[in-house]
Write an enzyme that holds these catalytic residues in place. Structure first.
Site, PDB file in Angstrom:
ATOM      1  NE  ARG A 248      -2.081   1.529   3.607  1.00 19.45           N
ATOM      2  CZ  ARG A 248      -2.257   1.347   4.913  1.00 19.45           C
ATOM      3  NH1 ARG A 248      -3.112   0.443   5.343  1.00 19.45           N
ATOM      4  NH2 ARG A 248      -1.565   2.050   5.788  1.00 19.45           N
ATOM      5  CG  HIS A 252      -6.887   2.722   6.485  1.00 14.96           C
ATOM      6  ND1 HIS A 252      -7.236   1.519   5.918  1.00 14.96           N
ATOM      7  CD2 HIS A 252      -8.016   3.218   7.064  1.00 14.96           C
ATOM      8  CE1 HIS A 252      -8.524   1.284   6.149  1.00 14.96           C
ATOM      9  NE2 HIS A 252      -9.013   2.295   6.835  1.00 14.96           N
ATOM     10  CE1 TYR A 260       0.189   2.548   8.863  1.00 13.09           C
ATOM     11  CE2 TYR A 260      -1.039   4.340   9.881  1.00 13.09           C
ATOM     12  CZ  TYR A 260      -0.780   3.538   8.782  1.00 13.09           C
ATOM     13  OH  TYR A 260      -1.469   3.726   7.614  1.00 13.09           O
TER      14      TYR A 260
END
Length: 332
Positions: A248, A252, A260
């Site tokens: 990715r 998100h 993170y």
């Protein structure tokens, strides 16, 4: 199973179109949300999940599919929708909330439905697995060799629906392929901190079906594994679980601070971006750069036309709010 030249060029063009679509989404989505990010502002309010980096998963699988095959996808659906042949203009209009959208502007980007090519997606984790099993069973009962494919993220493999769907698919020998797009993160939680097994493909053994792990985020390798899974399904040999290693390249959701992520991870992933890597592979195999440039240009023109169509379309009339939806309680 090795893709022929026509299939390779189709996969490359679909990947480029997907990346161009996401680039256009980024620009449109951020309108009105700066300098202070506010998710509710701009022409596209709400969350937005981009699929940059995961394109090989979609094209490697969908290269084997027909319009009558069913595909269910996740909250990160654009690359799969494009590979399955969803109309770009209607999809863009849906994301903008326009009346010309796939669902008249009612669904938004996480709830895209196109019955013409049997595609749908959902924002609920693992939600598409049950409907995919149902579509596969329906095809089997009709005597059709159509198959169903359910795309999920690796986090969905920890949901109850995952195990229920695999169990029923195995019992019914349903012609369904479960595709795990393993991008290593469920929102902000790493797979190693949330999943007891290193590879979700091993979970297929519990349901007496093949489980195949495909490393490298490579469209050709995914094509080969998916080809065998689709062949099995069409021949009545039952379901398959594919676990595809991918990445990715974005957060998100748009606006995700990504704190993170380990230091340097984003740069490392962008250095192995699958689209330029596949472009280089095609040139090494004899495709002339001019041909690829033309494919890239056409894909980008198609995306530009889709976004122009969406922006020129009008929102649905307020009085149509209760049309095409379930109505209860006597409301008219």
């Amino acid at each position: 199973m090795v893709p022929d030249r026509k299939q390779q060029l189709w996969m490359y063009r679909a990947m480029v179109a997907s990346r161009a679509f996401e680039a256009a989404i980024k620009l449109a989505y951020m309108e009105g949300k700066q300098p202070l990010f506010n998710m509710a502002k701009g022409p596209i309010p709400g969350e937005m999940h981009l699929s940059d980096g995961q394109e090989p998963c979609a094209v490697g699988v969908c290269a084997h599919l027909r319009a009558d095959d069913t595909v269910t996808a996740t909250h990160r659906p654009h690359h799969v929708a494009i590979a399955k042949g969803v109309n770009l203009q209607a999809m863009a209009a849906e994301i903008f909330g326009r009346a010309t959208g796939l669902s008249g502007g009612r669904g938004g980007h996480m709830h895209l439905f196109d019955p013409k090519v049997n595609f749908c997606c959902s924002g609920i984790i693992a939600q598409g697995m049950g409907p995919a099993v149902g579509a596969a069973l329906a095809a089997k009962l009709r005597g059709s060799d159509a198959v169903a494919v359910s795309f999920i993220g690796e986090g969905a493999a920890n949901q109850g629906a995952f195990h229920e769907a695999l169990n029923l698919a195995a019992i019914w020998r349903a012609p369904v392929i479960f595709v795990i797009e393993d991008n290593a993160y469920g929102i902000s939680v790493s797979k190693r901190d949330s999943t007891a097994v290193e590879r979700n493909a091993v979970r297929a053994q519990a349901y007496d079906m093949p489980g195949v792990f495909v490393p490298g985020n490579d469209a050709d390798a995914i094509f080969a594994a998916a080809g065998e899974a689709v062949r099995r399904a069409r021949m009545g040999e039952g379901p398959t679980l594919l676990e595809l290693e991918t990445c990715r390249l974005e957060g998100h959701f748009m606006g995700d601070a990504e704190q993170y992520r380990p230091k340097g991870e984003i740069e490392r992933l962008k250095a192995i971006d699958p689209i330029p890597a596949y472009r280089s592979k095609l040139i090494e195999r004899g495709v002339v750069p001019e041909q690829l440039h033309e494919l890239e240009s056409q894909a980008r023109r198609d995306v530009e036309a889709a976004f122009a169509f969406a922006r020129a379309s009008v929102p649905p009339e307020p009085r149509s709010a209760l049309e095409q939806v379930f109505v209860t309680g006597g409301v008219r």
